[in-house]
Scaffold this active site. Structure first.
Site, PDB file in Angstrom:
ATOM      1  N   HIS A  17      21.594  -8.748  11.243  1.00  0.00           N
ATOM      2  CA  HIS A  17      21.208  -9.889  12.098  1.00  0.00           C
ATOM      3  C   HIS A  17      22.022  -9.800  13.387  1.00  0.00           C
ATOM      4  O   HIS A  17      23.182 -10.203  13.420  1.00  0.00           O
ATOM      5  CB  HIS A  17      21.494 -11.208  11.361  1.00  0.00           C
ATOM      6  CG  HIS A  17      21.034 -12.432  12.092  1.00  0.00           C
ATOM      7  ND1 HIS A  17      20.383 -13.476  11.464  1.00  0.00           N
ATOM      8  CD2 HIS A  17      21.135 -12.808  13.397  1.00  0.00           C
ATOM      9  CE1 HIS A  17      20.106 -14.424  12.330  1.00  0.00           C
ATOM     10  NE2 HIS A  17      20.566 -14.050  13.530  1.00  0.00           N
ATOM     11  N   HIS A  19      21.872 -10.215  17.859  1.00  0.00           N
ATOM     12  CA  HIS A  19      21.176 -10.605  19.092  1.00  0.00           C
ATOM     13  C   HIS A  19      21.679  -9.687  20.193  1.00  0.00           C
ATOM     14  O   HIS A  19      22.852  -9.725  20.550  1.00  0.00           O
ATOM     15  CB  HIS A  19      21.483 -12.065  19.451  1.00  0.00           C
ATOM     16  CG  HIS A  19      20.987 -13.028  18.419  1.00  0.00           C
ATOM     17  ND1 HIS A  19      19.720 -13.570  18.464  1.00  0.00           N
ATOM     18  CD2 HIS A  19      21.572 -13.513  17.305  1.00  0.00           C
ATOM     19  CE1 HIS A  19      19.547 -14.373  17.413  1.00  0.00           C
ATOM     20  NE2 HIS A  19      20.660 -14.346  16.689  1.00  0.00           N
ATOM     21  N   LYS A 101      10.841 -13.124  12.069  1.00  0.00           N
ATOM     22  CA  LYS A 101      11.894 -14.138  12.012  1.00  0.00           C
ATOM     23  C   LYS A 101      11.314 -15.507  12.305  1.00  0.00           C
ATOM     24  O   LYS A 101      10.612 -15.699  13.297  1.00  0.00           O
ATOM     25  CB  LYS A 101      12.976 -13.796  13.057  1.00  0.00           C
ATOM     26  CG  LYS A 101      14.068 -14.836  13.227  1.00  0.00           C
ATOM     27  CD  LYS A 101      15.032 -14.850  12.055  1.00  0.00           C
ATOM     28  CE  LYS A 101      16.016 -16.007  12.146  1.00  0.00           C
ATOM     29  NZ  LYS A 101      17.094 -15.774  13.093  1.00  0.00           N
ATOM     30  N   HIS A 138      15.557 -18.688   9.494  1.00  0.00           N
ATOM     31  CA  HIS A 138      16.652 -19.528   9.978  1.00  0.00           C
ATOM     32  C   HIS A 138      16.531 -20.816   9.176  1.00  0.00           C
ATOM     33  O   HIS A 138      15.605 -21.595   9.384  1.00  0.00           O
ATOM     34  CB  HIS A 138      16.538 -19.794  11.483  1.00  0.00           C
ATOM     35  CG  HIS A 138      17.685 -20.609  12.015  1.00  0.00           C
ATOM     36  ND1 HIS A 138      18.582 -20.130  12.943  1.00  0.00           N
ATOM     37  CD2 HIS A 138      18.108 -21.869  11.717  1.00  0.00           C
ATOM     38  CE1 HIS A 138      19.493 -21.060  13.196  1.00  0.00           C
ATOM     39  NE2 HIS A 138      19.223 -22.132  12.472  1.00  0.00           N
ATOM     40  N   HIS A 183      22.136 -16.110   7.700  1.00  0.00           N
ATOM     41  CA  HIS A 183      23.422 -16.757   7.995  1.00  0.00           C
ATOM     42  C   HIS A 183      23.693 -17.980   7.128  1.00  0.00           C
ATOM     43  O   HIS A 183      23.804 -19.099   7.629  1.00  0.00           O
ATOM     44  CB  HIS A 183      23.569 -17.094   9.483  1.00  0.00           C
ATOM     45  CG  HIS A 183      22.345 -17.614  10.187  1.00  0.00           C
ATOM     46  ND1 HIS A 183      21.586 -18.644   9.704  1.00  0.00           N
ATOM     47  CD2 HIS A 183      21.759 -17.237  11.348  1.00  0.00           C
ATOM     48  CE1 HIS A 183      20.600 -18.873  10.533  1.00  0.00           C
ATOM     49  NE2 HIS A 183      20.670 -18.030  11.527  1.00  0.00           N
ATOM     50  N   ASP A 254      24.940 -12.124  12.980  1.00  0.00           N
ATOM     51  CA  ASP A 254      24.441 -13.126  13.915  1.00  0.00           C
ATOM     52  C   ASP A 254      25.280 -13.123  15.186  1.00  0.00           C
ATOM     53  O   ASP A 254      25.492 -14.169  15.806  1.00  0.00           O
ATOM     54  CB  ASP A 254      24.416 -14.521  13.269  1.00  0.00           C
ATOM     55  CG  ASP A 254      23.624 -15.527  14.087  1.00  0.00           C
ATOM     56  OD1 ASP A 254      22.878 -15.106  14.985  1.00  0.00           O
ATOM     57  OD2 ASP A 254      23.766 -16.734  13.824  1.00  0.00           O
TER      58      ASP A 254
END
Ligand code: NCD
Ligand code: ZN
Length: 337
Positions: A17, A19, A101, A138, A183, A254
């Site tokens: 995960h 970004h 996602k 999420h 997460h 994350d």
């Protein structure tokens, strides 16, 4: 005094995960993946605009690959009304896209085009189940969606626990759909994932949630992310989950970089749809991903939360890094100790 992991060599980690953003931020962050001891990343699609087509994902992958040629990039799409069963099949056929996602609308950074109602995506989930694409959730209930509590009872502290019945019902309806609860931050989430015996439901745990608690972000925007870090008892549950022999949990950092001015609530900027005056959600850990996990586990052993044998047991760390064997990578310590 020797420390638990001194001299340890581990296989390079997979981080499920991350970004990596776009533009200058992407160019800065992507080359730091390997310094975090990582050689494989699962890339989040919440760009502006979000990645909703296979062509966009493939193009994004080639930009990332040029910045970090030795890293394996596993791409994802953003669950959005424009995604149809035929797009699911097209995504699978690219070989580059591994999942979709789901961001509940409005709960986190760049989630304004997110999901309002899961039921409308049932045909998409059925196609994903058939094609073997992963649903990355999420797991936070937005305030306006609460089925069981009055709307105003949902806060950043209970939004994850309130989402868990949705996870269970999606699994019941689509038992062969591979679902990752992203997460996890609460004991409730850990218990829910462990209570589902099917290997199709697993969870990721970030590096920072193994050490942060609510007091660390209250008053410090750099430690603020969604879902927020919770209570010491939740952190203990996450530490135990990371080394749990059932291996339902693995690393998804994350890592979520933002310009400092966005973290300080000074402006909404490219790659970030937070409004002015609000602190952007996201903690940046990419260059230290593996090291932060080791530090947290070491501290947990020193405090008696974990036993040394829990952490040293054969395959435990490799399991959390989603690795068995393969190339090795020695991590530099965050603190240099
Ligand atoms: C992420 C981001 O900044 O893109 N922020 C965060 O707090 N984790 C989005 C997300 O994963 O929720
Ligand atoms: Zn994220």
């Amino acid at each position: 005094m020797p420390r638990l992991f001194d001299g340890l060599e581990l296989p390079a980690s997979a981080d499920f995960h991350v970004h990596l953003r776009q533009g200058a931020m992407m160019e800065t962050v992507t080359p730091t993946i390997t310094s975090g001891g990582v050689d494989t990343v699962y890339v989040m699609p919440n760009l502006i605009p979000p990645i909703t087509t296979p062509a966009q994902a493939v193009e994004y992958k080639s930009r990332l690959q040029a910045l970090a040629p030795d890293v394996t990039f596993l791409m994802s799409l953003y669950l959005h009304p424009s995604i149809t069963p035929s797009i699911v099949r097209e995504a699978k056929a690219t070989g580059a896209i591994h999942g979709i996602k789901s961001y509940p609308a409005g709960v986190t950074t760049n989630s304004s085009s997110g999901v309002v109602d899961y039921e409308s995506f049932y045909p998409v989930f059925a196609a994903m189940e058939e094609e073997g694409l992963v649903l990355n959730l999420h797991g936070e209930l937005p305030p306006s969606q609460s089925p069981s509590a009055p709307e105003d009872q949902i806060t950043v502290l209970n939004a994850e626990a309130a989402f868990l019945p949705t996870l269970r019902s999606l699994h019941t309806r689509f038992p062969n759909l591979r679902i990752v609860l992203e997460h996890c931050t609460t004991k409730a989430a850990v218990d829910m994932v462990l209570s589902i015996s099917s290997p199709n439901v697993v969870g990721t745990i970030t590096a920072h949630h193994l050490s942060l608690i609510v007091d660390d972000w209250a008053g410090d925007p750099l430690n603020f992310c969604k879902p927020v870090a919770k209570l010491p008892s939740d952190r203990i549950a996450l530490l135990r989950a990371a080394v749990d022999p059932r291996r339902k949990f693995f690393l998804g950092t994350d890592s979520a970089p933002h310009p400092l001015r966005s973290k300080q609530g000074r402006s909404g900027t490219a790659g970030n749809d937070n409004s002015c005056g609000k602190c952007a959600a996201g903690v940046f850990t990419q260059p230290y991903a593996t090291q932060l996990v080791l530090e947290a586990l070491e501290e947990a052993v020193s405090k008696g939360i974990l036993r040394e044998e829990d952490v040293r047991r054969e395959g435990v760390l490799e399991g959390f890094w989603a690795r068995r064997g393969g190339g090795s990578m020695v991590c530099r310590r965050v603190s240099g100790g």
